[in-house]
Design a protein around this motif. Structure first.
Motif, PDB file in Angstrom:
ATOM      1  N   PHE A 262       0.776  -1.048   0.032  1.00 42.08           N
ATOM      2  CA  PHE A 262       0.114  -0.097   0.188  1.00 42.08           C
ATOM      3  C   PHE A 262       0.873   1.145   0.012  1.00 42.08           C
ATOM      4  CE2 PHE A 262      -3.925  -2.022   2.125  1.00 42.08           C
ATOM      5  CZ  PHE A 262      -4.177  -2.818   1.010  1.00 42.08           C
ATOM      6  N   THR A 263       1.151   1.878  -1.202  1.00 43.36           N
ATOM      7  CA  THR A 263       1.886   2.869  -1.303  1.00 43.36           C
ATOM      8  C   THR A 263       0.938   4.213  -1.856  1.00 43.36           C
ATOM      9  OG1 THR A 263       3.277   1.365  -2.162  1.00 43.36           O
ATOM     10  CG2 THR A 263       4.246   3.688  -2.415  1.00 43.36           C
ATOM     11  N   GLN A 264       1.222   5.366  -1.296  1.00 44.55           N
ATOM     12  CA  GLN A 264       0.454   6.365  -1.832  1.00 44.55           C
ATOM     13  C   GLN A 264       1.165   7.101  -2.825  1.00 44.55           C
ATOM     14  OE1 GLN A 264      -0.711  10.197   0.386  1.00 44.55           O
ATOM     15  NE2 GLN A 264      -2.699   9.070  -0.173  1.00 44.55           N
ATOM     16  N   ILE A 265       0.517   7.290  -4.002  1.00 43.50           N
ATOM     17  CA  ILE A 265       1.216   8.194  -5.078  1.00 43.50           C
ATOM     18  C   ILE A 265       0.237   9.640  -4.942  1.00 43.50           C
ATOM     19  CG2 ILE A 265       1.813   8.108  -7.518  1.00 43.50           C
ATOM     20  CD1 ILE A 265       2.576   5.509  -6.608  1.00 43.50           C
ATOM     21  N   HIS A 266       1.266  10.508  -4.647  1.00 43.82           N
ATOM     22  CA  HIS A 266       0.274  11.849  -4.526  1.00 43.82           C
ATOM     23  C   HIS A 266       0.463  12.482  -6.053  1.00 43.82           C
ATOM     24  CE1 HIS A 266      -0.104  15.981  -3.436  1.00 43.82           C
ATOM     25  NE2 HIS A 266      -0.185  15.485  -2.085  1.00 43.82           N
ATOM     26  N   PRO A 267      -0.676  12.958  -6.482  1.00 44.27           N
ATOM     27  CA  PRO A 267      -1.051  13.387  -7.713  1.00 44.27           C
ATOM     28  C   PRO A 267      -0.394  14.641  -7.975  1.00 44.27           C
ATOM     29  CG  PRO A 267      -2.825  13.921  -6.381  1.00 44.27           C
ATOM     30  CD  PRO A 267      -1.897  12.945  -5.286  1.00 44.27           C
ATOM     31  N   THR A 268       0.119  15.663  -6.998  1.00 46.16           N
ATOM     32  CA  THR A 268       0.513  16.776  -7.367  1.00 46.16           C
ATOM     33  C   THR A 268       1.860  17.010  -7.111  1.00 46.16           C
ATOM     34  OG1 THR A 268      -0.480  17.879  -5.374  1.00 46.16           O
ATOM     35  CG2 THR A 268      -1.631  18.036  -7.502  1.00 46.16           C
ATOM     36  N   CYS A 269       2.740  16.363  -8.007  1.00 48.24           N
ATOM     37  CA  CYS A 269       4.258  16.650  -7.753  1.00 48.24           C
ATOM     38  C   CYS A 269       4.765  17.439  -8.803  1.00 48.24           C
ATOM     39  CB  CYS A 269       4.908  15.448  -7.444  1.00 48.24           C
ATOM     40  SG  CYS A 269       4.417  14.717  -6.033  1.00 48.24           S
ATOM     41  N   ILE A 270       5.979  17.853  -8.823  1.00 50.49           N
ATOM     42  CA  ILE A 270       6.716  18.492 -10.048  1.00 50.49           C
ATOM     43  C   ILE A 270       7.409  17.322 -10.902  1.00 50.49           C
ATOM     44  CG2 ILE A 270       8.589  20.144 -10.773  1.00 50.49           C
ATOM     45  CD1 ILE A 270       7.961  21.640  -8.502  1.00 50.49           C
ATOM     46  N   PRO A 271       6.715  17.258 -12.340  1.00 46.08           N
ATOM     47  CA  PRO A 271       7.403  16.238 -12.993  1.00 46.08           C
ATOM     48  C   PRO A 271       9.006  16.240 -12.878  1.00 46.08           C
ATOM     49  CG  PRO A 271       5.682  17.584 -14.208  1.00 46.08           C
ATOM     50  CD  PRO A 271       6.016  18.383 -12.885  1.00 46.08           C
ATOM     51  N   GLN A 272       9.174  14.879 -13.315  1.00 43.49           N
ATOM     52  CA  GLN A 272      10.681  14.474 -13.539  1.00 43.49           C
ATOM     53  C   GLN A 272      11.293  15.420 -14.517  1.00 43.49           C
ATOM     54  OE1 GLN A 272      11.693  10.598 -13.634  1.00 43.49           O
ATOM     55  NE2 GLN A 272      13.711  10.859 -13.793  1.00 43.49           N
ATOM     56  N   SER A 273      12.377  16.060 -14.569  1.00 42.94           N
ATOM     57  CA  SER A 273      12.941  16.583 -15.605  1.00 42.94           C
ATOM     58  C   SER A 273      14.121  15.772 -16.563  1.00 42.94           C
ATOM     59  CB  SER A 273      13.487  18.039 -15.361  1.00 42.94           C
ATOM     60  OG  SER A 273      14.422  18.179 -14.766  1.00 42.94           O
ATOM     61  N   GLY A 274      14.681  14.822 -15.596  1.00 40.02           N
ATOM     62  CA  GLY A 274      15.923  14.399 -16.302  1.00 40.02           C
ATOM     63  C   GLY A 274      16.393  12.897 -15.577  1.00 40.02           C
ATOM     64  N   GLU A 275      17.287  12.210 -16.091  1.00 38.05           N
ATOM     65  CA  GLU A 275      17.730  10.998 -15.704  1.00 38.05           C
ATOM     66  C   GLU A 275      18.480  11.424 -14.290  1.00 38.05           C
ATOM     67  OE1 GLU A 275      17.873   7.803 -16.124  1.00 38.05           O
ATOM     68  OE2 GLU A 275      15.999   8.425 -17.072  1.00 38.05           O
ATOM     69  N   TYR A 276      19.072  12.361 -14.231  1.00 34.77           N
ATOM     70  CA  TYR A 276      20.157  12.856 -12.861  1.00 34.77           C
ATOM     71  C   TYR A 276      19.217  12.856 -11.948  1.00 34.77           C
ATOM     72  CZ  TYR A 276      18.197  17.309 -14.794  1.00 34.77           C
ATOM     73  OH  TYR A 276      17.365  17.939 -15.221  1.00 34.77           O
ATOM     74  N   GLN A 277      17.945  13.165 -11.949  1.00 35.70           N
ATOM     75  CA  GLN A 277      16.990  13.594 -11.042  1.00 35.70           C
ATOM     76  C   GLN A 277      17.205  12.747  -9.637  1.00 35.70           C
ATOM     77  OE1 GLN A 277      14.034  15.703 -12.266  1.00 35.70           O
ATOM     78  NE2 GLN A 277      12.881  16.118 -10.394  1.00 35.70           N
ATOM     79  N   SER A 278      17.388  13.556  -8.479  1.00 36.61           N
ATOM     80  CA  SER A 278      17.429  12.888  -7.210  1.00 36.61           C
ATOM     81  C   SER A 278      16.334  12.652  -6.559  1.00 36.61           C
ATOM     82  CB  SER A 278      18.713  13.480  -6.519  1.00 36.61           C
ATOM     83  OG  SER A 278      18.296  14.828  -6.078  1.00 36.61           O
ATOM     84  N   LYS A 279      15.371  13.433  -6.567  1.00 38.63           N
ATOM     85  CA  LYS A 279      14.154  13.242  -5.993  1.00 38.63           C
ATOM     86  C   LYS A 279      13.108  14.092  -6.608  1.00 38.63           C
ATOM     87  CE  LYS A 279      12.448  15.702  -2.643  1.00 38.63           C
ATOM     88  NZ  LYS A 279      11.861  15.796  -1.211  1.00 38.63           N
ATOM     89  N   LEU A 280      11.989  13.895  -6.101  1.00 41.74           N
ATOM     90  CA  LEU A 280      10.738  14.722  -6.692  1.00 41.74           C
ATOM     91  C   LEU A 280      10.268  15.546  -5.624  1.00 41.74           C
ATOM     92  CD1 LEU A 280       9.286  11.768  -8.358  1.00 41.74           C
ATOM     93  CD2 LEU A 280      10.489  13.611  -9.381  1.00 41.74           C
ATOM     94  N   THR A 281       9.436  16.651  -5.873  1.00 40.94           N
ATOM     95  CA  THR A 281       9.109  17.655  -5.126  1.00 40.94           C
ATOM     96  C   THR A 281       7.558  17.747  -5.336  1.00 40.94           C
ATOM     97  OG1 THR A 281      10.953  18.837  -5.261  1.00 40.94           O
ATOM     98  CG2 THR A 281       9.079  19.973  -4.310  1.00 40.94           C
TER      99      THR A 281
END
Lengths: 666, 250, 236
Positions: A262-281
C-alpha cells in the motif's frame, strides 16, 4: 501465530475512553527505573520521546540526522486534520473517522481510526499551546481549509509549512526534556539492528555515523518512529535519507510487515525533468482547492505543447478536458489522492501528457485568479475594473494563499505559475503499509512498538491529505504514552539490561559482519546506481498500476539485482569513519529485500483498493474494484529468509460501524 | 554546461584541508546538489572518495544543506537553499568555489559537512514553551491577532541551517536565536516565559563561542527564509527588559 | 551586583555599552562642531580685529565651567570604554569567525553600508589615532602647554585659536584631518542606526526615519568639521 489486535470491547465511541480508564499504570517511582529507546525524532518519535520524558521515564532518542529538527516530517506542507468543527460545517469525530475509513478504502482497523479521530482534537490544543503559529482569521481564531476526499473544512495549517511548524513544536518539547535530563539525545546515530532478549525487544545496535563505530544500547522496550519506505522507489517526495532499515531490521528479527504494497502516489508533484534527478518535489494538495486539473482534448495539441510549439495558454477553453471535474462531478478536483493520480496517469497513457517526457498534466489557477480578483475588486468597491486589474488583484490573493509553493515551483522549473499553468505528475509520497501493530501500537515482538508512518495502522489502502501529521502526533503524544504502560507495567521488576550482555554483543557482531560484507564486495558499481535501478523496477511494475505478470517479472528482476549488488557494489572509504556511501549501501541493501516483499504482497492481493491498483481488477469505467469477500484483511508478512517464502498472517478486519461500500466520488 | 569546481576537501575535523579542482559536465535543469551527485558518481567510478556534503529533504525546508558557494552561504540566489538552487543560474564555463560553513562554533567534520549541534544546545537552553502534553486548553481559548500570528510565523520560518552564522563576519548567532525568541514571545502562549527564555538562550549562545552582533545584516541578506533583523532588535529588547527590568535575580 | 556584571559581560550587554557610549559621543560631536564653527567667525569680522575672539572665549568657558568639566570626565570615560570595548569585541568576533577564512569574500548585506558595517574596528582604530594626535595638539596644549595669550576687554585668555590656525596652515595636516573625518563619517553611518538597533529600537514605522537621520548626520557632521580647516587653509 494468530494476530490479536487487542482491540478493547465495547461500543466504538467508548473503547478508548474505557480502555484508558482501566489500563495498567506504572507508578512515578517505577517510571524512573525504566529505560525506553525511541528511534527516530520526527513527529511521532519526537512527540513520543518528549511525552515519555515528561512522564518520568528514562528515554534515549536516536536520529541519524545531525539534529532532531531535520526529520522529514518537516517537509509536510498542507495541514493537519482535526475534528474540531470550528467551521460549523457538520464535522464530528465520527465523520473524520468515517472519511478516513472510506478514504482508506476499508482496509484499516475501525478501533484505531476512531481513536485517531478522537485525539485529533487534543493535538491542535497541544500544538497551539506549544506556540505553533497556525493560520488565523481577523478575529484571532484558528482558520481551516478543506482537503481532498472530504466535504468539510477541518484542516488546520500554517501557510505551506505545517509540518515544519508542528515538528518544531515537538522538537522544542523534546529539547526541553533533553535539557531536563529525562531524554538523552543521540544525534548522528543510525539504528542498524534490534536486540532481542528472551523474545522481547530490549535494545538496539546503532552506528555512530561520525566515528563509524557500532554502539550497543539497552532498555526495557524499543519504540520505532522511523517513518516510511517510499524511497524504495528511488524517486519519491521523501527526503534523501528516508529509509526502511530500522523497520526492516525489526522484520528480520521477527516483526511482521503489514500491507507493504500500500503505497501512496501523490497526484500533485513537479514532474521529473531528467535522468540525473535525485528526488521529486511535492506541491501541496491544498493547491487543488483552487487549481483545475486538465489536459488538451486533442493529442495534437498535447504533442505541440510537449515539443514547445504551444503553451497551455494557447489552448482555448473548449479544447481542454478538465478530466477530474468531468469524471467526478461531486468532488471534482478534490477527489482523494489515489483517484486523482490514477486519472492523471490515464490521461498521459492516452498521449495527452504535456511535459517533454509525456508525463505531466496541467494544474491551472487562471479561473481562481479571476474569481478572487473579481471578489477582491468588489470588496474594494472598484466598479468595472479592467481584466488587467482583476488579474493583478487575483494574483495577490493567490500569492497570499500559496505564495511559497508558487515560488518553489518557479525555482525548480524556471516557469512562472501565475502566468503559465503548472505542470504536475504523480509521485510516490507515503507508505500506508508498515510494521504490524495491535491497538497498543505494539508489534508482534513484545516490547517493540511502532508509531507514525512506520506502522501500518490507520490509513488502510490510501491516506487522506493532512492525516499523516495527525497520526504521527496522535501516536506520539496521546496514544503510545498510555499504551506503552500495558507492557511496562509488567516490567517494573525487570532490572536494567546491560549492553554488554551476550545478546547485545552477538547482535553487534552480526551487524559488523554485514557491514564488512558490504565493504568487502569491492565491485565496480555505485550504490546510487543500484538504488536507481531498483526504483525503476518498483515504479514500472509496482507503482500506480500493477498486474500479476509484471509483478512476477519484477520479483525476478529484483532478485537478480540483489545478487548483482552483493557481487559488484563499490563503497569507497572505510568502515570506521564518517562514510555516507556506506550508510546508503546498507539502506539500499534493505530496500532490495523490502522491494521483493512489496511485490509478494501486491501479488497476493487480488483486488484493487486505494493505492493498490491491480489492472486485472477494475470496473468498466476503470475504477478500482475491491474484493471484500476475500481480502478484507491485513496482510502481515513474516520473514523467513529468502530461501523460503515469507509467511502470510491475516488479521481479519471487522467493520461493525460502517458499511462497506464502493468508494464513489462521482 | 562545463564547470570547474574548486571544492574544500578535509579528511577529518583536525586534518588540514585544501581546495581540489574538478571538472564537471552539468545540465541547466539540475539542482546544485544534483550537479554534485554527478561529480560524486564520477569520483566513485574512478574509485576516489566522493565529496561529503550534508543534504536531506532537497525541498529547502529541513535546513541540512549547508555549503558556501562563491562566497555566499547557499549560493548567489536570494531566499534559496543550496538544494533549491538550480544550475541555470550559473554560466557555462564558470568556476565555482565551494567551501564549508565556517565559524569556530561550526567545526568542519569532513569536506563540506560541519557540526552545528551548538544550535540545538541553544534551543535546549530555552527555545520552547514549557507545556507538558495534555496540559493544553482549547486551541481557540486565546485569540491571537492575525497580524501578530503572521509576524510570529515569519520568525518561526527559520530552518536552523546556520547560514546566518556562516555569513556573519562576526559568526554571530543572533539572527537564529532572535528568530526563536521572537516567534515565541509574540504569541500569548510564549509570552509568559519570554524573559527567562531570552536570558537562557543568550547565555548558551555566548557559551558556544559565537560572535557578537554588530548589526551588519549579512545574516538577513543570506538567510534562505528571509528572516528579518527586526527580530534581533526584539531579542535585544527582551534581553534588556529581563536583565535589567525583571526582579528575578539569577 | 553579580547580575549587573553578568549583564555587562554578556554579548548583548557588551553591545549595549557600545551603543550607549556611542550615542553619547554622537551627541558630543554635535556640540564640538558648534564650538568649532566659532573658528569661522573671522569671516564676519575684519581679520585684523581680534581674530578668534569668539573661539577663544568659548574655549575658556569649556575649560573652566564646573558643569562642563564634570561632563568632560564622562566624555573621556566614554571614549576609553567605547574604544577598549570595541577592540575586545573585535578580537572576540575574529576568534568566533575562526582562523580559516573564506576563499571568496562577498559582503552582501540586507541594509546599510556593508563597508562601514564590516570595518567598524578599523575605522574606530583610525579615529582613535586621530583622537590621540588631536588631543595632544590642542587639548593638551590648552591644559598644560604654553599658549600665547590674548586679551579681550582686559581679560587674559589662552589663544587656542592661534595654534589651531597655525596647524591648519600645513597642507599635510589638513589632508590628514579631512581623511579622519571621512573615517568618522563611515563609522557614524553604521554606528548611528546600529546603536538604536542594539537598544532594541526597531519599528517598521520609525526605523526608516532613524536611518534617514543617521545618514544625514553621518554626512553633515564630519563635513562640518572638515570644511573649517579646508576653508582656513585656503582663505585665511
Amino acid at each position: 501465530m494468530s494476530l490479536d489486535s487487542k482491540t478493547p470491547s465495547g461500543p466504538l465511541a467508548e473503547k478508548w475512553t474505557r480502555y484508558r480508564g482501566t489500563m495498567n499504570l506504572v507508578a512515578p517511582n517505577n517510571k524512573r527505573r525504566i529505560d525506553i529507546i525511541v528511534v527516530g525524532s520526527g513527529l511521532a518519535g519526537a512527540s513520543a520521546a518528549a511525552t515519555l520524558g515528561e512522564l518520568g521515564y528514562n528515554v534515549k532518542c536516536f536520529t541519524f540526522h545531525d539534529s532532531p529538527r531535520r526529520a522529514h516530517s518537516i517537509a509536510a506542507q498542507g495541514g493537519i486534520n482535526a475534528a474540531k468543527n470550528y467551521a460549523n460545517d457538520g464535522d464530528s469525530v465520527y465523520r473524520l473517522f468515517y472519511d478516513t475509513i472510506k478514504g482508506g478504502d476499508y482496509r484499516s482497523r475501525e478501533s484505531n481510526v476512531y481513536r485517531l479521530a478522537e485525539v485529533s482534537r487534543n493535538i491542535i490544543d497541544q500544538a497551539v499551546a506549544q506556540g505553533v503559529p497556525f493560520a488565523r482569521d481577523y478575529g484571532g481564531l484558528l482558520d481551516n481549509r478543506s482537503f481532498g476526499g472530504v466535504q468539510v473544512s477541518r484542516t488546520f495549517y500554517a501557510r505551506g509549512q505545517t509540518g515544519q511548524q508542528l515538528l518544531l513544536g515537538a522538537y522544542q518539547a523534546l529539547s526541553r526534556q533533553i535539557a531536563l535530563g529525562t531524554v538523552e539525545m543521540y544525534n548522528r546515530h543510525e539504528m542498524l539492528d534490534l536486540v532481542l532478549v528472551d523474545g522481547k525487544a530490549r535494545g538496539i545496535v546503532a552506528r555512530n555515523l561520525v566515528t563509524g563505530k557500532l554502539e550497543r544500547f539497552a532498555a526495557h522496550c524499543v519504540v520505532l518512529g522511523t517513518g516510511g519506505y517510499g524511497n524504495v522507489f528511488y524517486l519519491s517526495t521523501n527526503a534523501m535519507m528516508c529509509n526502511v532499515t530500522a523497520a526492516w531490521r525489526a522484520v528480520r528479527r521477527g516483526a511482521y510487515m503489514a500491507n507493504p504494497c500500500f503505497t501512496q502516489i501523490h497526484p500533485t508533484c513537479i514532474p521529473q525533468s531528467g535522468e540525473y534527478q535525485s528526488k521529486l518535489t511535492l506541491m501541496s494538495e491544498s493547491l487543488r482547492n483552487d487549481g483545475r486539473v486538465w489536459v488538451p482534448k486533442n493529442p495534437e495539441d498535447a504533442k505541440a505543447i510537449r515539443e514547445g510549439r504551444k503553451t497551455g495558454n494557447d489552448i482555448p477553453e473548449e479544447e481542454r478536458d478538465y478530466f477530474l471535474e468531468r469524471r467526478y462531478p461531486a468532488f471534482g478536483n478534490l477527489v482523494p489522492r489515489d483517484v486523482a493520480s490514477r486519472a492523471a496517469k490515464i490521461a498521459c497513457d492516452e498521449g495527452l501528457g504535456v511535459a517533454p517526457t509525456g508525463l505531466a498534466v496541467f494544474m491551472d489557477f487562471s479561473a481562481a485568479i479571476e474569481r478572487y480578483g473579481k471578489s477582491k475588486a468588489n470588496a474594494m468597491g472598484l466598479h468595472n475594473p479592467g481584466a488587467e486589474k482583476i488579474r493583478e488583484l487575483g494574483e495577490a490573493v493567490v500569492s497570499e494563499k500559496y505564495g511559497n509553493l508558487f515560488e518553489m515551483y518557479e525555482k525548480i522549473t524556471g516557469e512562472n505559475p501565475y502566468k503559465l499553468p503548472m505542470k504536475i505528475y504523480p509521485a510516490v509520497h507515503y507508505t500506508m503499509g508498515g510494521l504490524w501493530v495491535d491497538y497498543n501500537l505494539e508489534t508482534n515482538i513484545p516490547g517493540l512498538f511502532a508509531i507514525g508512518e512506520c506502522n501500518f495502522s490507520d490509513h488502510g489502502a490510501n491516506r487522506l491529505g493532512a492525516s499523516a501529521l495527525m497520526q504521527g502526533l496522535a501516536d506520539g503524544y496521546f496514544v503510545l504514552p498510555y499504551t506503552i504502560g500495558q507492557f511496562l507495567s509488567n516490567e517494573i521488576r525487570t532490572p536494567k539490561f546491560s549492553p554488554d550482555a551476550k545478546e547485545f554483543v552477538d547482535t553487534a557482531n552480526e551487524t559488523r559482519q554485514r557491514l564488512e560484507g558490504l565493504m568487502n564486495v569491492k565491485g565496480s558499481q555505485s550504490v546510487e546506481s543500484f538504488h536507481r535501478r531498483l526504483g525503476k523496477i518498483m515504479w514500472e511494475y509496482c507503482g500506480m498500476a500493477r498486474n500479476a505478470e509484471g509483478l512476477e517479472k519484477a520479483r525476478k528482476m529484483i532478485r537478480e539485482l540483489r545478487d548483482e549488488f552483493y557481487k559488484d557494489v563499490f563503497i569507497p572509504g572505510s568502515l570506521e569513519e564518517y562514510n555516507p556511501e556506506l550508510e546508503k549501501a546498507h539502506r539500499v541493501a534493505d530496500f532490495l529485500e523490502l522491494g521483493e516483499l512489496m511485490i509478494i504482497d501486491a501479488l497476493n492481493r487480488n483486488e484493487s483498493c486505494g493505492g493498490h491498483f491491480r489492472e486485472e481488477y477494475q470496473t468498466e469505467e476503470g475504477e478500482a474494484l475491491r474484493n471484500d469477500e476475500e481480502y478484507t484483511y491485513v496482510a502481515a508478512w513474516e520473514y523467513k529468509g529468502w530461501a523460503e517464502e515469507p509467511a502470510l498472517h491475516k488479521e481479519e478486519l471487522a467493520f461493525e460501524n460502517v458499511e462497506l461500500k464502493t468508494r464513489s466520488y462521482k | 554546461m562545463k564547470l570547474t569546481l574548486k571544492i574544500w576537501r578535509q579528511k577529518a575535523p583536525n586534518a588540514k584541508g585544501r581546495f581540489e579542482t574538478y571538472q564537471v559536465e552539468a545540465n541547466p535543469h539540475m539542482s546544485f546538489l544534483e550537479m554534485l551527485d554527478v561529480l560524486n558518481e564520477e569520483l566513485i567510478a574512478k574509485k576516489e572518495e566522493p565529496v561529503v556534503f550534508e543534504h536531506d529533504c532537497r525541498e529547502g525546508i529541513c535546513g541540512t544543506c549547508s555549503m558556501v558557494i562563491n562566497g555566499e552561504p547557499h549560493g548567489p540566489m536570494a531566499g534559496t537553499t543550496t538544494c533549491q538552487l538550480h544550475m541555470r543560474h550559473f554560466r557555462d564555463g564558470e568556476t565555482i568555489v565551494i567551501e564549508p560553513f565556517r565559524a569556530s562554533a561550526f567545526p568542519v567534520m569532513k569536506d563540506l559537512a560541519v557540526d552545528r549541534s551548538s544550535m540545538d544546545r541553544i534551543i535546549q537552553a530555552g527555545g520552547y514553551i514549557s507545556v507538558n502534553t495534555g496540559a493544553a486548553q482549547d486551541a481557540n481559548a486565546i485569540p491571537v491577532d492575525k497580524d501578530t500570528a503572521a509576524h510570529s510565523f515569519d520568525a518561526a520560518a527559520c530552518i536552523g541551517c546556520g547560514a546566518c552564522i556562516a555569513a556573519c563576519p562576526n559568526a554571530s548567532a543572533m539572527l537564529f536565536v532572535s528568530a526563536k525568541v521572537a516567534h515565541l514571545a509574540l504569541l500569548p502562549q510564549g509570552k509568559v516565559e519570554a524573559k527567562r527564555r531570552a536570558q537562557a538562550m543568550v547565555k548558551q549562545m555566548d557559551l558556544e563561542g559565537f560572535g557578537m552582533c554588530s548589526n551588519i545584516t549579512a545574516c538577513e541578506a543570506e538567510c534562505p527564509k528571509g528572516i528579518s533583523v527586526e527580530n534581533i532588535a526584539r531579542l535585544n529588547r527582551e534581553y534588556l527588559s529581563s536583565a535589567l527590568g525583571s526582579e528575578t535575580v539569577a | 551586583m553579580s547580575w549587573f556584571s553578568d549583564f555587562l559581560a554578556s554579548s548583548i550587554g557588551r553591545k549595549v555599552v557600545m551603543s550607549l557610549t556611542g550615542l553619547f559621543l554622537i551627541i558630543f560631536l554635535l556640540i564640538h562642531l558648534a564650538g568649532n564653527l566659532q573658528l569661522m567667525d573671522f569671516i564676519a569680522h575684519d581679520p585684523a580685529d581680534e581674530p578668534g575672539k569668539a573661539f577663544n572665549l568659548y574655549a575658556k568657558f569649556m575649560t573652566t565651567n564646573p558643569l562642563i568639566k564634570a561632563v568632560s570626565y564622562l566624555l573621556y570615560l566614554s571614549i576609553l570604554v567605547h574604544a577598549i570595548q570595541g577592540w575586545v569585541l573585535w578580537s572576540k568576533n575574529r576568534k568566533a569567525r575562526g582562523s580559516q577564512k573564506y576563499a571568496v569574500k562577498v559582503n552582501k548585506v540586507a541594509d546599510g553600508n556593508s563597508f562601514a558595517a564590516s570595518n567598524m574596528g578599523w575605522l574606530g582604530t583610525i579615529i582613535f589615532i586621530f583622537l590621540l594626535i588631536h588631543l595632544y595638539q590642542f587639548w593638551l596644549q590648552m591644559k598644560l602647554g604654553k599658549l600665547p595669550m590674548a586679551y579681550y576687554d582686559g581679560e587674559e585668555v589662552k589663544n587656542l585659536f592661534f595654534i589651531v590656525s597655525e596647524a591648519y596652515e600645513s597642507l599635510g595636516y589638513v589632508i590628514f584631518y579631512v581623511l579622519s573625518m571621512v573615517a568618522i563619517a563611515y563609522h557614524l553611518d553604521h554606528g548611528f542606526q546600529s546603536a538604536f538597533q542594539t537598544l532594541g529600537i526597531n519599528h517598521r514605522k520609525y526605523t526608516p526615519m532613524i536611518k534617514w537621520v543617521g545618514r544625514a548626520y553621518s554626512i553633515l557632521i564630519p563635513l562640518g568639521f572638515a570644511v573649517i580647516p579646508v576653508y582656513m587653509y585656503f582663505f585665511m
